[in-house]
Design a protein around this motif. Structure first.
Motif, PDB file in Angstrom:
ATOM      1  N   TYR A   1      19.329   1.934  59.736  1.00  0.00           N
ATOM      2  CA  TYR A   1      20.247   1.445  60.896  1.00  0.00           C
ATOM      3  C   TYR A   1      20.904   2.563  61.765  1.00  0.00           C
ATOM      4  O   TYR A   1      21.469   3.500  61.272  1.00  0.00           O
ATOM      5  CB  TYR A   1      21.257   0.598  60.318  1.00  0.00           C
ATOM      6  CG  TYR A   1      22.202  -0.167  61.408  1.00  0.00           C
ATOM      7  CD1 TYR A   1      21.592  -0.640  62.646  1.00  0.00           C
ATOM      8  CD2 TYR A   1      23.780  -0.199  61.231  1.00  0.00           C
ATOM      9  CE1 TYR A   1      22.423  -1.335  63.595  1.00  0.00           C
ATOM     10  CE2 TYR A   1      24.272  -0.741  62.210  1.00  0.00           C
ATOM     11  CZ  TYR A   1      23.890  -1.391  63.222  1.00  0.00           C
ATOM     12  OH  TYR A   1      24.825  -1.994  64.343  1.00  0.00           O
ATOM     13  N   VAL A   2      20.761   2.697  63.214  1.00  0.00           N
ATOM     14  CA  VAL A   2      21.526   3.523  63.876  1.00  0.00           C
ATOM     15  C   VAL A   2      22.740   2.949  64.570  1.00  0.00           C
ATOM     16  O   VAL A   2      22.638   2.010  65.156  1.00  0.00           O
ATOM     17  CB  VAL A   2      20.472   3.935  65.071  1.00  0.00           C
ATOM     18  CG1 VAL A   2      21.045   5.060  65.947  1.00  0.00           C
ATOM     19  CG2 VAL A   2      19.065   4.414  64.530  1.00  0.00           C
ATOM     20  N   LEU A   3      23.854   3.790  64.372  1.00  0.00           N
ATOM     21  CA  LEU A   3      24.899   2.969  65.020  1.00  0.00           C
ATOM     22  C   LEU A   3      25.898   4.660  65.163  1.00  0.00           C
ATOM     23  O   LEU A   3      25.553   5.652  64.681  1.00  0.00           O
ATOM     24  CB  LEU A   3      25.667   2.303  63.918  1.00  0.00           C
ATOM     25  CG  LEU A   3      26.598   2.867  62.832  1.00  0.00           C
ATOM     26  CD1 LEU A   3      27.537   1.902  62.459  1.00  0.00           C
ATOM     27  CD2 LEU A   3      25.431   3.105  61.757  1.00  0.00           C
ATOM     28  N   GLY A   4      26.807   4.040  66.100  1.00  0.00           N
ATOM     29  CA  GLY A   4      27.829   5.027  66.525  1.00  0.00           C
ATOM     30  C   GLY A   4      27.275   6.248  67.088  1.00  0.00           C
ATOM     31  O   GLY A   4      28.046   7.554  66.912  1.00  0.00           O
ATOM     32  N   LEU A   5      26.564   6.060  68.011  1.00  0.00           N
ATOM     33  CA  LEU A   5      25.767   7.213  68.847  1.00  0.00           C
ATOM     34  C   LEU A   5      27.021   7.447  69.835  1.00  0.00           C
ATOM     35  O   LEU A   5      27.389   6.920  70.591  1.00  0.00           O
ATOM     36  CB  LEU A   5      24.796   6.891  69.522  1.00  0.00           C
ATOM     37  CG  LEU A   5      24.088   7.977  70.462  1.00  0.00           C
ATOM     38  CD1 LEU A   5      23.655   9.423  69.761  1.00  0.00           C
ATOM     39  CD2 LEU A   5      22.838   7.583  71.113  1.00  0.00           C
ATOM     40  N   ARG A   6      27.512   8.778  69.832  1.00  0.00           N
ATOM     41  CA  ARG A   6      28.703   9.384  70.796  1.00  0.00           C
ATOM     42  C   ARG A   6      28.377  10.583  71.399  1.00  0.00           C
ATOM     43  O   ARG A   6      27.796  11.447  70.685  1.00  0.00           O
ATOM     44  CB  ARG A   6      29.966   9.372  69.904  1.00  0.00           C
ATOM     45  CG  ARG A   6      30.411   8.174  69.169  1.00  0.00           C
ATOM     46  CD  ARG A   6      31.116   7.105  69.969  1.00  0.00           C
ATOM     47  NE  ARG A   6      31.404   6.042  69.554  1.00  0.00           N
ATOM     48  CZ  ARG A   6      31.038   4.755  69.136  1.00  0.00           C
ATOM     49  NH1 ARG A   6      29.714   4.762  69.475  1.00  0.00           N
ATOM     50  NH2 ARG A   6      31.458   3.887  68.467  1.00  0.00           N
ATOM     51  N   VAL A   7      28.610  10.824  72.699  1.00  0.00           N
ATOM     52  CA  VAL A   7      28.394  12.124  73.318  1.00  0.00           C
ATOM     53  C   VAL A   7      29.487  12.172  74.336  1.00  0.00           C
ATOM     54  O   VAL A   7      29.694  11.060  75.252  1.00  0.00           O
ATOM     55  CB  VAL A   7      27.102  11.949  74.197  1.00  0.00           C
ATOM     56  CG1 VAL A   7      27.038  13.395  74.813  1.00  0.00           C
ATOM     57  CG2 VAL A   7      25.784  11.995  73.174  1.00  0.00           C
ATOM     58  N   VAL A   8      30.397  13.023  74.261  1.00  0.00           N
ATOM     59  CA  VAL A   8      31.440  13.256  75.200  1.00  0.00           C
ATOM     60  C   VAL A   8      31.053  13.266  76.511  1.00  0.00           C
ATOM     61  O   VAL A   8      30.054  13.700  76.835  1.00  0.00           O
ATOM     62  CB  VAL A   8      32.484  14.466  74.844  1.00  0.00           C
ATOM     63  CG1 VAL A   8      32.803  14.235  73.304  1.00  0.00           C
ATOM     64  CG2 VAL A   8      31.616  15.713  74.982  1.00  0.00           C
ATOM     65  N   PRO A   9      31.945  12.633  77.393  1.00  0.00           N
ATOM     66  CA  PRO A   9      31.464  12.630  79.038  1.00  0.00           C
ATOM     67  C   PRO A   9      31.049  13.676  79.637  1.00  0.00           C
ATOM     68  O   PRO A   9      29.923  13.921  80.320  1.00  0.00           O
ATOM     69  CB  PRO A   9      32.634  11.940  79.621  1.00  0.00           C
ATOM     70  CG  PRO A   9      33.265  11.314  78.650  1.00  0.00           C
ATOM     71  CD  PRO A   9      33.226  12.026  77.294  1.00  0.00           C
ATOM     72  N   PRO A  10      31.580  14.859  79.523  1.00  0.00           N
ATOM     73  CA  PRO A  10      31.028  16.333  79.996  1.00  0.00           C
ATOM     74  C   PRO A  10      29.689  16.469  79.647  1.00  0.00           C
ATOM     75  O   PRO A  10      28.813  17.489  80.519  1.00  0.00           O
ATOM     76  CB  PRO A  10      32.123  17.296  79.698  1.00  0.00           C
ATOM     77  CG  PRO A  10      33.444  16.473  79.328  1.00  0.00           C
ATOM     78  CD  PRO A  10      32.748  15.213  78.803  1.00  0.00           C
TER      79      PRO A  10
END
Length: 382
Positions: free
Chosen positions: A95-104
Motif C-alpha cells: 500500500y502506497v500512502l503519504g506521498l509528500r513533496v514540498v511545493p518548491p
C-alpha cells in the motif's frame, strides 16, 4: 496524495529510510507544507501527534522513505505490505500512502523516484501488487500513477462522514438488539461470511481485531424475526493515532458552524462539532449485512457507534467515518443505509493498482471494478 511527473529533477536526489532522531522535526515541516483535499474548498491537515509513521505503525511490514536535495528534506513516502485475498487467491499487496513533496520541489520528478524506490521495497518483501488511493480531481497524482507508473483504476469507494453531537445520544429502535462479540466470534463470522464476498480481505484479520485500536465488533439483529436478517461492523479508534483539522470547508458548513458558535447551546441541536480544531474519529470497518431487512440494522449499528463517541467524556472523536464500495450484488444499498452528511463526505475516492511480478496480470484489473465482490478497507490503511 501529491504526484510530480512533468520535469526531471536537476539536482541530486538522495532516497533513504526515515530516521526518527534525525528527521522528526523536518518531517513536521514537510507535512505542514502539503495540503490534502477532495475539492477546491476543503483543505485537510494531519496532526501525527509527534509520530510521522503513526499511520503505518500497526501494519505487519512498513517503511517510510525520505528524499533529500542538498541535505534538505524535500519529500517522503510511506508503504506497508500485508497478506490479503484477491482474485480468489492469497497474495501480498503493498500500500502506497503519504506521498509528500514540498511545493518548491514539485514537478521535478521527485515523486516518481520515491514511488519507484518504494515499489522496489515491496518487491523485496514478495508483494504481488502495489495499490494507492487518491481523488478523481487530483490531476498530478493520476498523471504520476496512471500516466507514468502503469497503475490502473480499480475501485471508486465513497468516504462517508457523520458528525457526532457530543453528549446527545440517538434513540435506537426498540425492536433491534445489539451485542458486542468476542474477538473469536468476530473472527469466525468475518472468515465465514465476509472473506468469500470481498476483495482485499486481510488474512491476518485476527491481528486487526486484537489490536489495541480496535474497540470491538458488534452485531445487530431483530428481537423477534424469522427472516434471519443481521448486520455487523467493527470500530477502530483513529483518535489515538493522529488528529485531523479542516482549514477550509464548504461554505454551507462554515456558515452553520459560525452560527452555531454564536448562538451557543441553542443551535447545538444541529449536531455541528468544531472541525476547525484538531479532532479524531471512529472508523467503521468490516461492515457486513445479510437478510431482506438488514438495512435498518446497519443504520442502528452506526447510530450505536455515534452514541459511543457522543458519550466519551474526552470528546476526542467528533465524526464517524466509513469507506464503502458497492455491495456484492452490485448496488449502492449499503451506502444508503449509513448515516452521513453529504457536505462532509467524499464520493470521488479512487483506488489504483499495479502488478509487480508479471505485466500480464494487468489484463482485466480495471474490469475487476465491476466485480460482484465488495471491497474490504483495512483500518490500518486509513
Amino acid at each position: 496524495m501529491v504526484g510530480q511527473w512533468e520535469e526531471e529533477v536537476d539536482e541530486e536526489v538522495v532516497i533513504r529510510c526515515y530516521d526518527d532522531r534525525r528527521d522528526r522535526i523536518e518531517m513536521g515541516r514537510v507535512e505542514k507544507s502539503c495540503e490534502i483535499g477532495h475539492d477546491h474548498q476543503t483543505l485537510l491537515f494531519t496532526d501525527t501527534l509527534g509520530d510521522p509513521i503513526c499511520r503505518i505503525r500497526n501494519s505487519p511490514f512498513f517503511i517510510m522513505l525520505v528524499a533529500e536535495v542538498g541535505n534538505k528534506l524535500v519529500g517522503s513516502i510511506q508503504g506497508s505490505v500485508k497478506p490479503v485475498k484477491f482474485h480468489d487467491k492469497s497474495v501480498r499487496v503493498g500500500y502506497v500512502l503519504g506521498l509528500r513533496v514540498v511545493p518548491p520541489y514539485r514537478r521535478r520528478g521527485i515523486g516518481s523516484i520515491l514511488v519507484r524506490k518504494l515499489e522496489e521495497w515491496f518487491e523485496s518483501h514478495n508483494a504481488d501488487y502495489a495499490y494507492m488511493a487518491t481523488q478523481k480531481d487530483n490531476e498530478a497524482s493520476l498523471g504520476l500513477f496512471i500516466g507514468r507508473l502503469g497503475y490502473v483504476v480499480f475501485r471508486n469507494p465513497a468516504i462517508l462522514v457523520n458528525p457526532v453531537n457530543p453528549g446527545r445520544g440517538l434513540k435506537l429502535p426498540s425492536d433491534i438488539g445489539i451485542r458486542k462479540l468476542k474477538v473469536k466470534e468476530a473472527e469466525s463470522l468475518y472468515r465465514r461470511y465476509v472473506a468469500a464476498t470481498t476483495e482485499f480481505f486481510p488474512e491476518d484479520i485476527n491481528k486487526i481485531l486484537r489490536n489495541k485500536l480496535s474497540i470491538g465488533t458488534w452485531v445487530a439483529y431483530y428481537n423477534d424475526d424469522n427472516t434471519k436478517s443481521w448486520a455487523m461492523l467493527s470500530v477502530w479508534d483513529s483518535s489515538k493515532v493522529f488528529k485531523l483539522r479542516i482549514e477550509r470547508a464548504p461554505l454551507s458548513y462554515l456558515l452553520l458552524t459560525k452560527v452555531s458558535n454564536f448562538c451557543g447551546k441553542f443551535l447545538s441541536l444541529l449536531g455541528l462539532p468544531d472541525l476547525f480544531t484538531p479532532f479524531g474519529f471512529y472508523f467503521l470497518y468490516g461492515v457486513h449485512s445479510e437478510g431482506p431487512f438488514c438495512g435498518k440494522l446497519v443504520r442502528a449499528l452506526c447510530e450505536h457507534v455515534h452514541n459511543m463517541a457522543a458519550s466519551d467524556g474526552s470528546g476526542a472523536c467528533k465524526v464517524v467515518v466509513v469507506e464503502v464500495d458497492k455491495g456484492s450484488n452490485g448496488d449502492d444499498s449499503l451506502r444508503r443505509c449509513i448515516p452521513h452528511w453529504k457536505m462532509l463526505s467524499c464520493d470521488d475516492d479512487m483506488w489504483c493498482i499495479k502488478p509487480l511480478k508479471c505485466e500480464k496480470k494487468k489484463i482485466g484489473l480495471s474490469e475487476r471494478s465491476k466485480s460482484r465482490f465488495s471491497l474490504f478497507v483495512d483500518p490500518r490503511d486509513v
